[in-house]
Design an enzyme around this catalytic site. Structure first.
Site, mmCIF file in Angstrom:
data_model
loop_
_atom_site.group_PDB
_atom_site.id
_atom_site.type_symbol
_atom_site.label_atom_id
_atom_site.label_comp_id
_atom_site.label_asym_id
_atom_site.label_seq_id
_atom_site.Cartn_x
_atom_site.Cartn_y
_atom_site.Cartn_z
ATOM 1 N N TYR A 70 -4.236 58.078 66.075
ATOM 2 C CA TYR A 70 -2.893 58.260 65.378
ATOM 3 C C TYR A 70 -1.800 57.398 66.448
ATOM 4 O O TYR A 70 -2.069 56.803 67.391
ATOM 5 C CB TYR A 70 -2.628 59.629 65.506
ATOM 6 C CG TYR A 70 -2.396 60.285 66.793
ATOM 7 C CD1 TYR A 70 -0.934 60.502 67.342
ATOM 8 C CD2 TYR A 70 -3.521 60.733 67.465
ATOM 9 C CE1 TYR A 70 -0.830 61.044 68.633
ATOM 10 C CE2 TYR A 70 -3.178 61.357 68.761
ATOM 11 C CZ TYR A 70 -2.105 61.503 69.290
ATOM 12 O OH TYR A 70 -1.885 62.182 70.436
ATOM 13 N N CYS A 71 -0.716 57.445 65.776
ATOM 14 C CA CYS A 71 0.399 56.811 66.352
ATOM 15 C C CYS A 71 1.585 57.497 65.999
ATOM 16 O O CYS A 71 1.572 58.601 65.501
ATOM 17 C CB CYS A 71 0.736 55.258 65.969
ATOM 18 S SG CYS A 71 0.886 54.797 64.246
ATOM 19 N N ARG A 72 2.888 57.045 65.878
ATOM 20 C CA ARG A 72 3.928 57.687 65.707
ATOM 21 C C ARG A 72 4.127 57.929 64.057
ATOM 22 O O ARG A 72 4.302 59.121 63.694
ATOM 23 C CB ARG A 72 5.354 56.752 65.818
ATOM 24 C CG ARG A 72 6.832 57.319 65.382
ATOM 25 C CD ARG A 72 7.805 56.611 65.723
ATOM 26 N NE ARG A 72 7.884 55.269 65.208
ATOM 27 C CZ ARG A 72 8.242 55.297 64.053
ATOM 28 N NH1 ARG A 72 8.706 56.076 63.256
ATOM 29 N NH2 ARG A 72 8.219 53.906 63.423
#
Length: 128
Positions: free
Chosen positions: A86-88
């Site tokens: 995941y990221c932002r």
């Protein structure tokens, strides 16, 4: 060679990978075998992340997952385990999963909406 925008690159990556919503991601996390990788920058990670996540910024990801280059993340180099990335917002993680798959990780998935959606849904996050 055709020139692409970053949005186009992400859209193409999403055609090649599997994505899961935050509810499915939360279920995956409950499985102790799932590797959780946050591909944001260290400052973003420090502001809040999913418990148990390892921060491996997108820019060094392929190098850190390659056993020839890195011994520090050996536990992440298990290609037969599920991996939640995941990221932002879900864009960097989509690109990351596309690369990760090329390294042989067939069980890697990207979390749709990233930490923004995770937080919006009120799921637990932790800070350093």
């Amino acid at each position: 060679m055709e020139t692409l925008t970053s949005k186009q690159m992400v859209a193409l990556a999403k055609q090649d990978i599997q994505e899961v919503d935050v509810n499915k991601a939360n279920e995956m996390i409950k499985d102790s075998k799932t590797l959780i990788v946050d591909v944001r920058e260290p400052g973003e990670f420090a502001e809040g992340h999913i418990a148990g996540a390892v921060n491996v910024p997108r820019g060094v990801l392929e190098f850190k997952l390659d056993p020839e280059n890195s011994k520090e993340l050996e536990h992440l180099q298990k290609k037969d385990l599920p991996m939640l990335v995941y990221c932002r917002s879900g864009s960097r993680s989509a690109l990351a999963v596309q690369s990760i798959q090329k390294l042989g990780y067939s069980l890697a998935v990207s979390m749709i909406g990233g930490m923004e959606q995770w937080n919006k849904d009120g799921l637990p996050a932790t800070c350093k």
